[in-house]
Design a protein around this motif. Structure first.
Motif, PDB file in Angstrom:
ATOM      1  N   MET A 105       0.850  -1.200   0.000  1.00  0.00           N
ATOM      2  CA  MET A 105       0.000   0.000   0.000  1.00  0.00           C
ATOM      3  C   MET A 105       0.884   1.247   0.000  1.00  0.00           C
ATOM      4  SD  MET A 105      -2.942   1.162   2.745  1.00  0.00           S
ATOM      5  CE  MET A 105      -3.967  -0.267   2.402  1.00  0.00           C
ATOM      6  N   ASN A 106       0.551   2.197  -0.848  1.00  0.00           N
ATOM      7  CA  ASN A 106       1.282   3.450  -0.911  1.00  0.00           C
ATOM      8  C   ASN A 106       0.973   4.329   0.301  1.00  0.00           C
ATOM      9  OD1 ASN A 106       2.419   2.876  -3.434  1.00  0.00           O
ATOM     10  ND2 ASN A 106       0.692   3.777  -4.532  1.00  0.00           N
ATOM     11  N   THR A 107       1.816   5.315   0.520  1.00  0.00           N
ATOM     12  CA  THR A 107       1.510   6.365   1.486  1.00  0.00           C
ATOM     13  C   THR A 107       0.250   7.086   1.026  1.00  0.00           C
ATOM     14  OG1 THR A 107       3.854   6.668   1.992  1.00  0.00           O
ATOM     15  CG2 THR A 107       2.380   8.497   2.534  1.00  0.00           C
ATOM     16  N   SER A 108      -0.565   7.529   1.964  1.00  0.00           N
ATOM     17  CA  SER A 108      -1.787   8.249   1.597  1.00  0.00           C
ATOM     18  C   SER A 108      -1.478   9.716   1.326  1.00  0.00           C
ATOM     19  CB  SER A 108      -2.829   8.145   2.711  1.00  0.00           C
ATOM     20  OG  SER A 108      -2.440   8.924   3.829  1.00  0.00           O
ATOM     21  N   ILE A 109      -2.360  10.349   0.558  1.00  0.00           N
ATOM     22  CA  ILE A 109      -2.216  11.781   0.308  1.00  0.00           C
ATOM     23  C   ILE A 109      -2.324  12.548   1.622  1.00  0.00           C
ATOM     24  CG2 ILE A 109      -4.683  12.012  -0.269  1.00  0.00           C
ATOM     25  CD1 ILE A 109      -1.737  14.110  -1.656  1.00  0.00           C
ATOM     26  N   ALA A 110      -3.187  12.074   2.538  1.00  0.00           N
ATOM     27  CA  ALA A 110      -3.334  12.756   3.826  1.00  0.00           C
ATOM     28  C   ALA A 110      -2.039  12.704   4.629  1.00  0.00           C
ATOM     29  CB  ALA A 110      -4.481  12.140   4.619  1.00  0.00           C
ATOM     30  N   GLN A 111      -1.361  11.565   4.631  1.00  0.00           N
ATOM     31  CA  GLN A 111      -0.101  11.445   5.366  1.00  0.00           C
ATOM     32  C   GLN A 111       0.960  12.369   4.786  1.00  0.00           C
ATOM     33  OE1 GLN A 111       0.330   7.182   4.878  1.00  0.00           O
ATOM     34  NE2 GLN A 111      -0.181   6.794   7.024  1.00  0.00           N
ATOM     35  N   SER A 112       0.988  12.473   3.473  1.00  0.00           N
ATOM     36  CA  SER A 112       1.977  13.329   2.827  1.00  0.00           C
ATOM     37  C   SER A 112       1.716  14.801   3.137  1.00  0.00           C
ATOM     38  CB  SER A 112       1.968  13.077   1.315  1.00  0.00           C
ATOM     39  OG  SER A 112       3.104  13.634   0.702  1.00  0.00           O
ATOM     40  N   CYS A 113       0.432  15.178   3.133  1.00  0.00           N
ATOM     41  CA  CYS A 113       0.080  16.557   3.492  1.00  0.00           C
ATOM     42  C   CYS A 113       0.431  16.839   4.950  1.00  0.00           C
ATOM     43  CB  CYS A 113      -1.409  16.796   3.264  1.00  0.00           C
ATOM     44  SG  CYS A 113      -1.899  16.907   1.530  1.00  0.00           S
ATOM     45  N   HIS A 114       0.155  15.878   5.817  1.00  0.00           N
ATOM     46  CA  HIS A 114       0.429  16.041   7.240  1.00  0.00           C
ATOM     47  C   HIS A 114       1.922  16.257   7.490  1.00  0.00           C
ATOM     48  CE1 HIS A 114       0.950  14.775  11.467  1.00  0.00           C
ATOM     49  NE2 HIS A 114      -0.276  15.232  11.635  1.00  0.00           N
ATOM     50  N   GLU A 115       2.753  15.516   6.774  1.00  0.00           N
ATOM     51  CA  GLU A 115       4.198  15.660   6.937  1.00  0.00           C
ATOM     52  C   GLU A 115       4.643  17.073   6.601  1.00  0.00           C
ATOM     53  OE1 GLU A 115       8.215  13.281   5.551  1.00  0.00           O
ATOM     54  OE2 GLU A 115       6.681  13.658   4.025  1.00  0.00           O
ATOM     55  N   ALA A 116       4.101  17.617   5.504  1.00  0.00           N
ATOM     56  CA  ALA A 116       4.473  18.979   5.113  1.00  0.00           C
ATOM     57  C   ALA A 116       3.898  20.009   6.075  1.00  0.00           C
ATOM     58  CB  ALA A 116       4.008  19.254   3.684  1.00  0.00           C
ATOM     59  N   LEU A 117       2.682  19.795   6.526  1.00  0.00           N
ATOM     60  CA  LEU A 117       2.055  20.741   7.443  1.00  0.00           C
ATOM     61  C   LEU A 117       2.822  20.861   8.759  1.00  0.00           C
ATOM     62  CD1 LEU A 117      -1.690  19.849   6.877  1.00  0.00           C
ATOM     63  CD2 LEU A 117      -0.756  22.161   6.722  1.00  0.00           C
ATOM     64  N   LYS A 118       3.345  19.763   9.265  1.00  0.00           N
ATOM     65  CA  LYS A 118       4.001  19.816  10.567  1.00  0.00           C
ATOM     66  C   LYS A 118       5.430  20.354  10.486  1.00  0.00           C
ATOM     67  CE  LYS A 118       5.834  15.083  10.774  1.00  0.00           C
ATOM     68  NZ  LYS A 118       5.770  13.776  11.471  1.00  0.00           N
ATOM     69  N   ALA A 119       5.989  20.472   9.291  1.00  0.00           N
ATOM     70  CA  ALA A 119       7.361  20.980   9.138  1.00  0.00           C
ATOM     71  C   ALA A 119       7.445  22.410   9.657  1.00  0.00           C
ATOM     72  CB  ALA A 119       7.784  20.917   7.675  1.00  0.00           C
ATOM     73  N   THR A 120       8.482  22.690  10.432  1.00  0.00           N
ATOM     74  CA  THR A 120       8.663  24.027  11.005  1.00  0.00           C
ATOM     75  C   THR A 120       9.708  24.846  10.269  1.00  0.00           C
ATOM     76  OG1 THR A 120      10.287  23.180  12.577  1.00  0.00           O
ATOM     77  CG2 THR A 120       7.989  23.224  13.300  1.00  0.00           C
ATOM     78  N   ILE A 121      10.622  24.200   9.603  1.00  0.00           N
ATOM     79  CA  ILE A 121      11.685  24.905   8.887  1.00  0.00           C
ATOM     80  C   ILE A 121      11.199  25.216   7.477  1.00  0.00           C
ATOM     81  CG2 ILE A 121      14.061  24.751   8.047  1.00  0.00           C
ATOM     82  CD1 ILE A 121      14.568  22.759  10.356  1.00  0.00           C
TER      83      ILE A 121
END
Length: 265
Positions: free
Chosen positions: A1-17
């Protein structure tokens, strides 16, 4: 199973730098476009996304007054404000997908991931220009009014579409041409070109917002214009003030029937 679009968005959203948020957003958009992410929504979005330590976020009424028009300091201040808008806009597009994508067909994700990639590129262009002018993103304070609009509409996609792309981003269509002229008058051709690119892209972004808002209105069996006015009155804290760039708004499908009745002279 691939990574979900939601997981990918979440990763970018939580980035602070900032450089990491740009990188994650671009990667998510590319992976979605290439079919590497599943149309699956298996993780909740952050109510408050990752932010760097700087810029300091202060209340809009406490923002420093703009410097004398035409000075280098004034141009830097304006670019810094724009950089912050574009930085937050990355999160706005990602949150649109991750929070509301399950309510729409995959075309909705197509549109807003494309917007996220654009906003990441816009931020990177302005950030680089700030450095060329001897400054950087985070050197000046900023306010979080744009994300506050997202937070207020986190439970209602129609309200989010009505306020963020169709009010706040549409305002960019009104003011950017004058900014292009101002930078051009100061022989700052490099900045004028960046702003022109952003302006062209934002017409498409407002168009995406209008398209999907109208699909919400259709599903609710509501008049789009009347439904928009109701939501803007409820969720938008500011006022709609002319002058409006009617031609650019029209190109985005945002006709005068939407906003003129709410305009405050």
């Amino acid at each position: 199973m691939n990574t979900s679009i939601a997981q990918s968005c979440h990763e970018a959203l939580k980035a602070t730098i900032p450089v990491e948020k740009v990188m994650f957003a671009r990667r998510a958009a590319r992976d979605w476009r290439l079919g590497r992410l599943d149309h699956r929504f298996d993780i909740n979005m952050l109510d408050i996304p990752g932010r760097p330590e700087h810029p300091e976020l202060i209340h809009p009424t406490k923002m420093p007054r703009r410097k004398k028009a035409g000075s280098l300091r004034a141009r830097i201040a304006m670019l810094h404000a724009l950089a912050h808008i574009e930085f937050v806009a990355i999160d706005l597009a990602l949150d649109m997908v991750g929070r509301f994508g399950n309510l729409f067909p995959a075309e909705f994700v197509d549109d807003w991931m494309s917007v996220a990639a654009d906003e990441a590129m816009h931020f990177a262009l302005i950030d680089r220009r700030l450095k060329q002018l001897g400054s950087y993103y985070g050197a000046l304070p900023a306010h979080d009014g744009l994300w506050e609009a997202a937070f207020d509409t986190r439970f209602d996609v129609a309200a989010r579409l009505a306020v963020v792309p169709m009010v706040l981003e549409a305002r960019g269509l009104d003011v950017t041409p004058a900014m292009v002229e101002r930078f051009s008058a100061q022989d700052d051709v490099a900045t004028a070109k960046i702003l022109t690119r952003i302006y062209t892209d934002e017409i498409r972004h407002v168009g995406a917002g209008t398209k999907w808002f109208e699909s919400c209105a259709l599903a609710m069996k509501e008049s789009p214009e009347n439904y928009w006015k109701t939501l803007v009155k409820k969720y938008f804290r500011g006022a709609l003030k002319p002058p409006f760039n009617d031609s650019a708004r029209q190109s985005a499908g945002l006709t005068r029937d939407y906003y003129m009745a709410l305009a405050i002279e």
